[in-house]
Design a protein around this motif. Structure first.
Motif, PDB file in Angstrom:
ATOM      1  N   GLY A 115       0.757  -1.317   0.105  1.00  0.00           N
ATOM      2  CA  GLY A 115       0.046  -0.064   0.055  1.00  0.00           C
ATOM      3  C   GLY A 115       0.878   1.298   0.011  1.00  0.00           C
ATOM      4  O   GLY A 115       1.992   1.122   0.293  1.00  0.00           O
ATOM      5  N   ARG A 116       0.427   2.404  -0.421  1.00  0.00           N
ATOM      6  CA  ARG A 116       0.844   3.926  -0.238  1.00  0.00           C
ATOM      7  C   ARG A 116       0.726   4.736   0.812  1.00  0.00           C
ATOM      8  O   ARG A 116       1.453   5.645   0.957  1.00  0.00           O
ATOM      9  CB  ARG A 116       0.695   4.366  -1.700  1.00  0.00           C
ATOM     10  N   ASP A 117      -0.599   4.677   1.454  1.00  0.00           N
ATOM     11  CA  ASP A 117      -0.918   5.637   2.220  1.00  0.00           C
ATOM     12  C   ASP A 117      -0.165   5.510   3.450  1.00  0.00           C
ATOM     13  O   ASP A 117       0.075   4.360   4.051  1.00  0.00           O
ATOM     14  CB  ASP A 117      -2.450   5.336   2.768  1.00  0.00           C
ATOM     15  N   GLY A 118       0.275   6.774   4.056  1.00  0.00           N
ATOM     16  CA  GLY A 118       1.012   6.867   5.087  1.00  0.00           C
ATOM     17  C   GLY A 118       0.295   6.305   6.388  1.00  0.00           C
ATOM     18  O   GLY A 118      -0.767   6.397   6.390  1.00  0.00           O
ATOM     19  N   VAL A 119       1.306   6.272   7.199  1.00  0.00           N
ATOM     20  CA  VAL A 119       0.988   5.909   8.457  1.00  0.00           C
ATOM     21  C   VAL A 119       1.210   6.639   9.714  1.00  0.00           C
ATOM     22  O   VAL A 119       1.830   7.639   9.252  1.00  0.00           O
ATOM     23  CB  VAL A 119       1.446   4.272   9.091  1.00  0.00           C
ATOM     24  N   THR A 120       0.344   6.755  10.769  1.00  0.00           N
ATOM     25  CA  THR A 120       0.844   7.694  12.002  1.00  0.00           C
ATOM     26  C   THR A 120       2.060   7.833  12.371  1.00  0.00           C
ATOM     27  O   THR A 120       2.856   8.699  12.460  1.00  0.00           O
ATOM     28  CB  THR A 120      -0.414   7.626  12.980  1.00  0.00           C
ATOM     29  N   SER A 121       2.450   6.398  12.626  1.00  0.00           N
ATOM     30  CA  SER A 121       3.877   6.298  13.444  1.00  0.00           C
ATOM     31  C   SER A 121       4.402   5.033  12.687  1.00  0.00           C
ATOM     32  O   SER A 121       3.867   4.054  13.202  1.00  0.00           O
ATOM     33  CB  SER A 121       4.114   6.192  14.825  1.00  0.00           C
ATOM     34  N   LEU A 122       5.599   4.997  11.698  1.00  0.00           N
ATOM     35  CA  LEU A 122       6.055   4.116  11.248  1.00  0.00           C
ATOM     36  C   LEU A 122       6.348   3.065  12.158  1.00  0.00           C
ATOM     37  O   LEU A 122       6.168   1.399  12.099  1.00  0.00           O
ATOM     38  CB  LEU A 122       6.988   4.311  10.132  1.00  0.00           C
ATOM     39  N   PRO A 123       7.441   3.260  13.192  1.00  0.00           N
ATOM     40  CA  PRO A 123       7.603   2.293  14.109  1.00  0.00           C
ATOM     41  C   PRO A 123       6.452   1.421  15.108  1.00  0.00           C
ATOM     42  O   PRO A 123       6.485   0.372  15.319  1.00  0.00           O
ATOM     43  CB  PRO A 123       8.568   3.178  15.125  1.00  0.00           C
TER      44      PRO A 123
END
Length: 627
Positions: free
Chosen positions: A41-49
């Protein structure tokens, strides 16, 4: 595990660094089968870790379910700090537990490279893994919900020697697989078809995601049929979409004893007749005889090895002692006729149930043999999984079973947890039991009769999914016999009159018992409970029938349930299905495959004329027709 070919690695790298899409190649791994596609997917996440942490948590939970529960489909959810992950994994049901987990591990090792978006998907011929930040697919992966993902169709590169004949056979075969798959209790079939002119065999399997609805499974399988037509001139073809999977080949990819009898699910065939190939039945019967002989010789020698029971692990007796705190009273989950069931916790926090059978009881060895022989290789979401066995102690035979945290159904109907199940949960329990019995009766190479279906033998998972337990009394029914003549064994109040009175055992005995369990689930009362209404003293079935004749069977519904009008109407329909299941003679009762369809489609019930059941006096076993 061999390293990825350079070409595949380049394709994967491009996918991960640019935009979502699918790639096709072949991993060449026996546990995964051919590689079908990877999507990130391409949509960003709030906090990657944080997102990666909860994603990995769901993967761990999926692996535990696949490994310890012996299932082919697993789901897990987690959320933290504004991010959520809904994950699912599925293996083809022809895989062993170890093969499934190895395929899953390969998939995880690749899909964890998706680090730029909220979703990912990887698929092989033998398994797939998917995770998303939304739960729609998790509930029901309807194929049209993923408009940006087109189905994958992979054709082989070898043409059939007789393309016209091969095309015709595969076309008809796939048509049958398309129609049968959505009608099975686990949305899965595997079958073979002969091409007589070429003396060849075509192997084909169809499988929908287990959380899908029957309608959407049918839609996906119809899409597979339409698109795979382009492959029919070739000896191999694979279809994959987010809701289903189809594969055919002229070379085997599952064992001949893993096929499904699909004739009862096809239009124009009676679901009351199971037609099993004579050769396959003969092979299975011989295998069973050999297994029984091995079991007997093993007992005679008092020595056992891991190879005695294929599909079940051998457990060290000392390890089981430690895990159950030396079979302490506080670890007892329940007691049966031949022994006790204990909760066992191992060092890795793996929890199982341990059924300890006392050898001094004459029937204990028979129950032990039955459970191991019958269910060690049966995997179904509504059948309790046998994990292993032990017989090192001189006084005990031990079965190791999957642990059901919510215990038995009867505790929620009239035990300490009475009144805590809502209507939707009760319906799903009824439906799950029906699917489990349909699998035993109609979806294996040989029909298995449980003989002791009752509420205390239905165990509930942590999310209240039912699993049929206790196969100690189960029997095989040969395909060329309509019934077995045998001595009565079972539980009064649940057992069909023809079996109590004449020893006539057939699959319809389980159907009758299932009907009684439905009434218990809906009423919250025991089948043997006598209710004095001032005019007569009736057992549950008799009371239900009298109310049905007066069109007042809504009064059977448990008073602790607060149903809206729509739920009341639904519940009364299910009561009528229970009465259909308990009719006499046995020949007019439906098969469990028909019951599964009835529970989904009201019109099938409306076509049936209900007749008065045969009532049983459970105190003295007298059988009478009633007034």
């Amino acid at each position: 595990m061999g390293s990825l070919p350079m070409a595949v690695a380049v394709v994967l790298l491009v996918l991960l660094l640019t935009k979502p899409g699918f790639s096709q190649s072949n991993y060449g791994d026996d546990n995964t089968g051919a590689f079908i596609g990877l999507f990130c997917g391409r949509d960003g996440v709030t906090s990657l870790p944080n997102f990666i942490n909860i994603r990995n948590s769901t993967f761990n939970e999926l692996r535990i379910q696949l490994l310890n529960n012996g299932v082919s489909f697993a789901r897990a959810q987690a959320s933290s700090a504004g991010d959520s992950v809904n994950a699912a994994a599925q293996c083809r049901r022809y895989l062993t537990v170890d093969q499934c987990v190895r395929c899953f591990d390969v998939g995880v090792s690749q899909i964890t490279n998706c680090t730029f978006g909220k979703g990912g998907f990887i698929s092989f011929e033998n398994c797939f893994i998917r995770y998303e930040s939304f739960a729609d697919f998790y509930i029901d992966p309807y194929v049209t919900d993923d408009a940006n993902r087109t189905p994958n169709v992979i054709c082989g590169n070898q043409s059939a020697s007789q393309p016209v004949v091969f095309n015709q056979v595969v076309d008809g075969f796939l048509s049958n697989i398309r129609d049968a798959t959505p009608k099975t209790s686990n949305f899965y079939v595997a079958s073979t078809r002969q091409i007589t002119s070429e003396n060849e065999t075509v192997y084909m399997t169809g499988q929908c995601v287990e959380s899908i609805s029957q309608t959407n499974c049918q839609t996906c399988m119809s899409s597979a049929y339409d698109l795979l037509k382009n492959c029919f001139q070739y000896t191999k073809g694979t279809f994959f979409n987010v809701g289903c999977f189809v594969r055919y080949s002229d070379t085997p990819f599952f064992n001949v004893n893993q096929t499904t009898d699909i004739t009862s699910f096809l239009k124009g065939h009676s679901s009351k007749v199971a037609i099993i190939a004579a050769v396959a039945a003969g092979v299975v019967f011989i295998i069973l005889l050999l297994s029984a002989g091995l079991l007997y010789r093993a007992w005679k020698k008092s020595k056992k090895t891991d190879q005695d029971f294929e599909g079940a692990l051998h457990y060290n007796f000392h390890d089981l002692q430690l895990a159950t705190n030396n079979f302490s009273e506080e670890n007892i989950l329940g007691r049966g006729g031949f022994g006790e069931v204990y909760k066992a916790v191992f060092d890795d926090n793996n929890v199982v149930a341990v059924k300890k059978l006392h050898v001094q009881h004459a029937g204990a060895k028979g129950e032990f043999e039955n459970e191991v022989k019958l269910i060690s290789n049966i995997h179904h979401r509504n059948l309790l999984r046998l994990l292993g066995w032990s017989s090192e102690g001189s006084d005990y035979l031990i079965l190791v079973l999957e642990y059901m945290p919510n215990g038995s159904l009867d505790q929620f109907l009239w035990g300490a947890k009475r009144g805590t199940l809502n209507w939707n949960q009760r319906y799903e329990i009824i439906f799950g039991i029906a699917r489990g019995l349909a699998h035993l009766h109609d979806e294996l190479d040989i029909k298995i009769l449980h003989r002791d279906i009752k509420s205390s033998n239905i165990l509930l998972s942590d999310d209240f999914k039912p699993k049929i337990a206790d196969f100690g009394l189960a029997r095989f029914q040969p395909e060329d016999q309509t019934h077995i003549s045998t001595k009565f064994a079972g539980t009064l109040g649940y057992t069909a009159p023809e079996y109590i009175n004449r020893g006539v055992l057939s699959e319809k005995v389980d159907t009758y018992s299932f009907g009684i369990v439905i009434l218990e689930i809906i009423s919250g009362k025991r089948s043997t409970e006598v209710e004095d209404d001032g005019q007569s003293m009736d057992y549950l079935l008799q009371k239900t029938w009298k109310l049905y004749e007066k069109k007042m069977h809504i009064k059977i519904i448990d008073e602790t349930l607060k149903l809206n009008p729509q739920e009341q109407e639904h519940a009364t329909k299910i009561i009528e299905i229970a009465l259909v299941c308990t009719q006499s003679p046995a020949s007019i009762r439906p098969t469990m495959s028909e019951v599964v369809l009835m529970l989904q489609e009201d019109q099938l019930l409306e076509k049936r004329q209900l007749t008065r059941p045969t009532f049983i006096n459970n105190q003295d076993r007298r059988i009478y027709r009633g007034p």
